[in-house]
Write an enzyme that holds these catalytic residues in place. Sequence first.
Site, mmCIF file in Angstrom:
data_model
loop_
_atom_site.group_PDB
_atom_site.id
_atom_site.type_symbol
_atom_site.label_atom_id
_atom_site.label_comp_id
_atom_site.label_asym_id
_atom_site.label_seq_id
_atom_site.Cartn_x
_atom_site.Cartn_y
_atom_site.Cartn_z
ATOM 1 N N CYS A 87 0.922 -1.145 -0.038
ATOM 2 C CA CYS A 87 -0.133 -0.061 0.024
ATOM 3 C C CYS A 87 0.949 1.184 0.074
ATOM 4 C CB CYS A 87 -1.098 0.032 1.306
ATOM 5 S SG CYS A 87 -2.407 1.428 0.893
ATOM 6 N N HIS A 195 -3.551 -5.514 0.937
ATOM 7 C CA HIS A 195 -2.895 -5.517 2.315
ATOM 8 C C HIS A 195 -3.278 -7.244 2.628
ATOM 9 C CE1 HIS A 195 -2.561 -1.592 3.706
ATOM 10 N NE2 HIS A 195 -3.627 -1.550 2.969
ATOM 11 N N GLU A 197 -1.588 -8.598 5.086
ATOM 12 C CA GLU A 197 -1.555 -8.767 6.481
ATOM 13 C C GLU A 197 -2.859 -8.626 7.224
ATOM 14 O OE1 GLU A 197 -0.777 -5.989 4.925
ATOM 15 O OE2 GLU A 197 -1.081 -4.292 5.865
#
Lengths: 218, 101
Positions: A87, A195, A197
């Site tokens: 990002c 993302h 994560e």
Amino acid sequence: MPKTVGIVVFPGTNCEFDVAEAVEKVGGKYKFIFHSQTDLTDVDSIVIAGGFAHGDYLRPGAIARFSPIIEAVEQFAQSQKAVVGICNGFQVLTEAGLLPGALQKNAGLTFLCQPTVLNVTSTNTPFTSKLKLNSKVKLYINHFSGNYTCDDQTLNELKKNDQIILTYENNPNGSTENIAGICNENRNIIGLMPHPERAISDFLDSRDGLDFFNSLIQ
Amino acid sequence: MSNDDQHLQIANGQGLYELLIEVRHKDKIADPEGSTINKALAALGFDNVNKVSVGKAIRIKLTAASDDDALAQTEKMCQRLLSNPVLEDYKITILRDNAYA
């Protein structure tokens, strides 16, 4: 010996704890590295986490790319070790010239925060090696400037060298050729807008992100 | 020059310059902010507006030996930091006589 991921933190970064949790979940170790530091000797790979480095003033990543850590990251990358920008981290890497192209404002002037389905278009990188080629993964996006843009020559090179690693199934932001993630020609510097994560448990409705971090700590 | 410039030491042969840098989207790059404002103006009845472009205006004061020197310094700033060559063009103007004060 578990691999250690260095997580770069700028003033305004806000995804570092999510990345740390993902790394731990796959059995890796992590270390936060503040942007003013330059010592990367005891980490095996680098993740530049998302957020709003230096407030995204001027342009996302524009100020961050002159932080002391970026020069150290450039040298680190020269030794073929993995550098991943997620990002805002992707935006920093393009501003630093470590990845080609740029991220412009989303088509439609909307901040996008939603799940997206992505096609895995290359597994020949240290961040996608554990994924299945041509499979689909579900990851979340969360950005205002995620519209990947480059000139035709760059686009041809990306295609020719298999540098496009992730594409959107349904392009949410206007990105050229649905591009969601790319790598450099040497394949060790990777940037992506989604993302991984944030997709690491059933509670988050997707565990697809774990494969990315599994790849990274191998 | 305004009073708050007086603390600037001006060395031998150097003058104080003020420059305006306009950073704008390249033609091919989408300008959703501009097109949204364009629609808002049309909604207010300004229906002769054909196009609205939104960019950045950056004003810089610096010391330089000449116009050329001031422009060359600012050009470097634009290339290294103030604009992104993939997305943006820029235009530099030297401001005279507190043109925008």
